[in-house]
Design a protein around this motif. Structure first.
Motif, PDB file in Angstrom:
ATOM      1  N   VAL A 154       0.857  -1.178   0.000  1.00 12.36           N
ATOM      2  CA  VAL A 154       0.000   0.000   0.000  1.00 12.36           C
ATOM      3  C   VAL A 154       0.896   1.233   0.000  1.00 12.36           C
ATOM      4  O   VAL A 154       1.879   1.282   0.735  1.00 12.36           O
ATOM      5  N   GLU A 155       0.524   2.205  -0.867  1.00 12.05           N
ATOM      6  CA  GLU A 155       1.250   3.467  -0.875  1.00 12.05           C
ATOM      7  C   GLU A 155       0.236   4.564  -0.549  1.00 12.05           C
ATOM      8  O   GLU A 155      -0.840   4.612  -1.167  1.00 12.05           O
ATOM      9  N   ILE A 156       0.544   5.396   0.438  1.00 11.71           N
ATOM     10  CA  ILE A 156      -0.392   6.447   0.837  1.00 11.71           C
ATOM     11  C   ILE A 156       0.327   7.793   0.774  1.00 11.71           C
ATOM     12  O   ILE A 156       1.316   7.998   1.486  1.00 11.71           O
ATOM     13  N   ALA A 157      -0.184   8.689  -0.084  1.00 11.55           N
ATOM     14  CA  ALA A 157       0.412  10.022  -0.181  1.00 11.55           C
ATOM     15  C   ALA A 157      -0.610  11.049   0.279  1.00 11.55           C
ATOM     16  O   ALA A 157      -1.750  11.059  -0.189  1.00 11.55           O
ATOM     17  N   VAL A 158      -0.215  11.888   1.227  1.00 12.57           N
ATOM     18  CA  VAL A 158      -1.101  12.947   1.738  1.00 12.57           C
ATOM     19  C   VAL A 158      -0.644  14.274   1.146  1.00 12.57           C
ATOM     20  O   VAL A 158       0.527  14.642   1.268  1.00 12.57           O
ATOM     21  N   HIS A 159      -1.566  14.962   0.470  1.00 12.14           N
ATOM     22  CA  HIS A 159      -1.213  16.215  -0.208  1.00 12.14           C
ATOM     23  C   HIS A 159      -1.953  17.384   0.432  1.00 12.14           C
ATOM     24  O   HIS A 159      -3.155  17.299   0.649  1.00 12.14           O
ATOM     25  N   ASP A 160      -1.234  18.463   0.670  1.00 13.67           N
ATOM     26  CA  ASP A 160      -1.856  19.682   1.193  1.00 13.67           C
ATOM     27  C   ASP A 160      -2.493  20.447   0.032  1.00 13.67           C
ATOM     28  O   ASP A 160      -1.800  20.920  -0.866  1.00 13.67           O
ATOM     29  N   LEU A 161      -3.826  20.560   0.085  1.00 12.56           N
ATOM     30  CA  LEU A 161      -4.562  21.245  -0.999  1.00 12.56           C
ATOM     31  C   LEU A 161      -4.093  22.684  -1.211  1.00 12.56           C
ATOM     32  O   LEU A 161      -4.248  23.243  -2.305  1.00 12.56           O
ATOM     33  N   ARG A 162      -3.546  23.276  -0.165  1.00 10.49           N
ATOM     34  CA  ARG A 162      -3.083  24.674  -0.293  1.00 10.49           C
ATOM     35  C   ARG A 162      -1.976  24.820  -1.337  1.00 10.49           C
ATOM     36  O   ARG A 162      -1.749  25.916  -1.864  1.00 10.49           O
ATOM     37  N   LYS A 163      -1.300  23.733  -1.635  1.00 10.02           N
ATOM     38  CA  LYS A 163      -0.267  23.751  -2.679  1.00 10.02           C
ATOM     39  C   LYS A 163      -0.836  24.165  -4.023  1.00 10.02           C
ATOM     40  O   LYS A 163      -0.128  24.651  -4.892  1.00 10.02           O
ATOM     41  N   TRP A 164      -2.147  23.900  -4.206  1.00  8.49           N
ATOM     42  CA  TRP A 164      -2.793  24.224  -5.481  1.00  8.49           C
ATOM     43  C   TRP A 164      -3.576  25.535  -5.419  1.00  8.49           C
ATOM     44  O   TRP A 164      -4.278  25.882  -6.370  1.00  8.49           O
ATOM     45  N   ALA A 165      -3.474  26.241  -4.295  1.00 12.55           N
ATOM     46  CA  ALA A 165      -4.141  27.545  -4.192  1.00 12.55           C
ATOM     47  C   ALA A 165      -3.364  28.555  -5.044  1.00 12.55           C
ATOM     48  O   ALA A 165      -2.169  28.393  -5.277  1.00 12.55           O
ATOM     49  N   ARG A 166      -4.068  29.588  -5.500  1.00 13.40           N
ATOM     50  CA  ARG A 166      -3.455  30.513  -6.458  1.00 13.40           C
ATOM     51  C   ARG A 166      -2.967  31.828  -5.848  1.00 13.40           C
ATOM     52  O   ARG A 166      -2.022  32.433  -6.334  1.00 13.40           O
ATOM     53  N   ASP A 167      -3.662  32.307  -4.781  1.00 13.17           N
ATOM     54  CA  ASP A 167      -3.365  33.639  -4.269  1.00 13.17           C
ATOM     55  C   ASP A 167      -2.309  33.591  -3.170  1.00 13.17           C
ATOM     56  O   ASP A 167      -1.938  32.522  -2.696  1.00 13.17           O
ATOM     57  N   LYS A 168      -1.883  34.756  -2.729  1.00 14.41           N
ATOM     58  CA  LYS A 168      -0.771  34.793  -1.769  1.00 14.41           C
ATOM     59  C   LYS A 168      -1.187  34.298  -0.381  1.00 14.41           C
ATOM     60  O   LYS A 168      -0.334  33.912   0.412  1.00 14.41           O
ATOM     61  N   HIS A 169      -2.485  34.259  -0.102  1.00 13.01           N
ATOM     62  CA  HIS A 169      -2.926  33.722   1.197  1.00 13.01           C
ATOM     63  C   HIS A 169      -3.230  32.229   1.134  1.00 13.01           C
ATOM     64  O   HIS A 169      -3.700  31.641   2.100  1.00 13.01           O
ATOM     65  N   ASN A 170      -2.997  31.613  -0.024  1.00 10.32           N
ATOM     66  CA  ASN A 170      -3.279  30.179  -0.212  1.00 10.32           C
ATOM     67  C   ASN A 170      -4.737  29.837   0.106  1.00 10.32           C
ATOM     68  O   ASN A 170      -5.033  28.860   0.791  1.00 10.32           O
ATOM     69  N   THR A 171      -5.650  30.660  -0.401  1.00  9.64           N
ATOM     70  CA  THR A 171      -7.071  30.496  -0.096  1.00  9.64           C
ATOM     71  C   THR A 171      -7.648  29.248  -0.770  1.00  9.64           C
ATOM     72  O   THR A 171      -7.473  29.047  -1.969  1.00  9.64           O
ATOM     73  N   THR A 172      -8.349  28.423   0.016  1.00 12.86           N
ATOM     74  CA  THR A 172      -9.021  27.246  -0.556  1.00 12.86           C
ATOM     75  C   THR A 172     -10.527  27.289  -0.326  1.00 12.86           C
ATOM     76  O   THR A 172     -11.239  26.396  -0.755  1.00 12.86           O
ATOM     77  N   ASP A 173     -11.024  28.336   0.368  1.00 10.16           N
ATOM     78  CA  ASP A 173     -12.471  28.438   0.589  1.00 10.16           C
ATOM     79  C   ASP A 173     -12.960  29.857   0.340  1.00 10.16           C
ATOM     80  O   ASP A 173     -12.166  30.785   0.223  1.00 10.16           O
ATOM     81  N   ASP A 174     -14.295  29.983   0.229  1.00  7.04           N
ATOM     82  CA  ASP A 174     -14.869  31.295  -0.083  1.00  7.04           C
ATOM     83  C   ASP A 174     -16.335  31.300   0.352  1.00  7.04           C
ATOM     84  O   ASP A 174     -16.892  30.251   0.674  1.00  7.04           O
ATOM     85  N   ARG A 175     -16.970  32.496   0.330  1.00  6.27           N
ATOM     86  CA  ARG A 175     -18.360  32.623   0.777  1.00  6.27           C
ATOM     87  C   ARG A 175     -19.322  32.105  -0.295  1.00  6.27           C
ATOM     88  O   ARG A 175     -19.048  32.209  -1.487  1.00  6.27           O
ATOM     89  N   PRO A 176     -20.458  31.554   0.139  1.00  4.57           N
ATOM     90  CA  PRO A 176     -21.412  31.010  -0.840  1.00  4.57           C
ATOM     91  C   PRO A 176     -22.136  32.128  -1.610  1.00  4.57           C
ATOM     92  O   PRO A 176     -22.561  33.116  -1.006  1.00  4.57           O
ATOM     93  N   PHE A 177     -22.269  31.962  -2.923  1.00  2.99           N
ATOM     94  CA  PHE A 177     -23.150  32.836  -3.701  1.00  2.99           C
ATOM     95  C   PHE A 177     -24.557  32.707  -3.141  1.00  2.99           C
ATOM     96  O   PHE A 177     -24.993  31.604  -2.782  1.00  2.99           O
ATOM     97  N   GLY A 178     -25.279  33.829  -3.070  1.00  5.90           N
ATOM     98  CA  GLY A 178     -26.644  33.813  -2.553  1.00  5.90           C
ATOM     99  C   GLY A 178     -26.704  34.022  -1.063  1.00  5.90           C
ATOM    100  O   GLY A 178     -27.789  34.105  -0.485  1.00  5.90           O
ATOM    101  N   GLY A 179     -25.543  34.060  -0.431  1.00  4.14           N
ATOM    102  CA  GLY A 179     -25.483  34.319   1.006  1.00  4.14           C
ATOM    103  C   GLY A 179     -25.652  33.077   1.844  1.00  4.14           C
ATOM    104  O   GLY A 179     -25.774  31.970   1.315  1.00  4.14           O
ATOM    105  N   GLY A 180     -25.668  33.292   3.137  1.00  6.45           N
ATOM    106  CA  GLY A 180     -25.788  32.170   4.063  1.00  6.45           C
ATOM    107  C   GLY A 180     -24.516  32.003   4.860  1.00  6.45           C
ATOM    108  O   GLY A 180     -23.490  32.609   4.552  1.00  6.45           O
ATOM    109  N   PRO A 181     -24.635  31.177   5.925  1.00  5.33           N
ATOM    110  CA  PRO A 181     -23.506  31.044   6.847  1.00  5.33           C
ATOM    111  C   PRO A 181     -22.421  30.127   6.279  1.00  5.33           C
ATOM    112  O   PRO A 181     -22.679  29.328   5.390  1.00  5.33           O
ATOM    113  N   GLY A 182     -21.233  30.301   6.797  1.00  5.05           N
ATOM    114  CA  GLY A 182     -20.165  29.342   6.514  1.00  5.05           C
ATOM    115  C   GLY A 182     -19.440  29.582   5.207  1.00  5.05           C
ATOM    116  O   GLY A 182     -19.779  30.489   4.442  1.00  5.05           O
TER     117      GLY A 182
END
Ligand code: JBH
Length: 229
Positions: free
Chosen positions: A31-59
């Motif tokens: 078995v080979e298990i590789a764990v990858h940090d998704l932030r590596k594929w973020a584009r901006d200088k803050h390594n953003t991987t999340d954002d606010r929902p269109f239409g509003g709402g929490p979270g």
């Protein structure tokens, strides 16, 4: 078998994959298990991987771009990989699903976070969505660890023969019978006489009966499940 895990919490995987059977399976190259940090594929200088929902709402929602680009990179090396999103909205994980996933040469597990994941990840990227049960986790990392553990132990050679036989008895639908080891008497509690009798036919009958009784009392749903198959 190879697992690629995409997560914004790679630290959560450190302990569980480095102990016991999973550790040995990796050392033996079964078995080979590789764990990858998704932030590596973020584009901006803050390594953003999340954002606010269109239409509003929490979270916050996981953005599509880092997940798409990460999976596309993984697929260049492993074009046949099955891509699985861990999410409370997925189909319920079970021994049967574990057996199905164990047939794959390559699994890519995407761990969701926060209130969810941009819908385009579901509709245009992943092959499968899995939930490990109806309770609320903070993110998909623990769910991915559960899936890796249950699937990896089914890869031929990972378990000893004694353990693989046991797995079949669970798949067969019933709960395990009570088991005892030494001492034969502990704080006044004795091991059932039949188990020390040496009568192997009687032991097998006792165990089958205990297993039936326990399943009927605690998990009648498992009996119905067997009938439904
Ligand atoms: C997966 O299987 C899940 N059950 C509950 N919560 C989750 C959160 C993220 C991924 C799950």
């Amino acid at each position: 078998m190879r697992f690629d895990i995409l997560t914004i919490f790679p630290g959560m995987f450190r302990g569980p994959l480095e102990e016991s059977i999973l550790k040995r399976a990796q050392e033996k190259k079964l078995v080979e298990i590789a764990v990858h940090d998704l932030r590596k594929w973020a584009r901006d200088k803050h390594n953003t991987t999340d954002d606010r929902p269109f239409g509003g709402g929490p979270g916050m929602l996981m953005k599509p771009e880092p997940i798409f680009e990460a999976v596309e990179d993984l697929k260049r090396d492993a074009p046949t990989a099955r891509v699985v999103l861990l999410t409370p909205q997925g189909r319920k994980f079970s021994q049967q699903v574990a057996q199905e996933l164990a047939q794959q040469k390559h699994l890519a597990l995407v761990c969701g976070h926060y209130e969810g994941v941009d819908e385009r990840v579901r509709t245009a990227l992943v092959d499968d969505e899995i939930s490990i049960g109806d309770y609320v986790l903070t993110n998909g990392a623990l769910a991915a660890i559960v899936v890796v553990d249950a699937v990896a132990r089914l890869v031929p050679g990972v378990l000893g023969h004694a353990d693989s036989a046991k797995d079949e008895s669970f798949t067969g639908g019933g709960l395990e019978y009570p088991q005892y080891t030494r001492p034969a008497e502990f704080r006044g509690m004795k091991v059932p006489e039949v188990l020390v009798s040496g009568d192997h036919a009687a032991i097998a009958r006792w165990r089958a009966e205990q297993s039936r009784q326990r399943t009927r009392e605690r998990r009648p749903d498992l009996l119905n499940e067997r009938k439904a198959k």
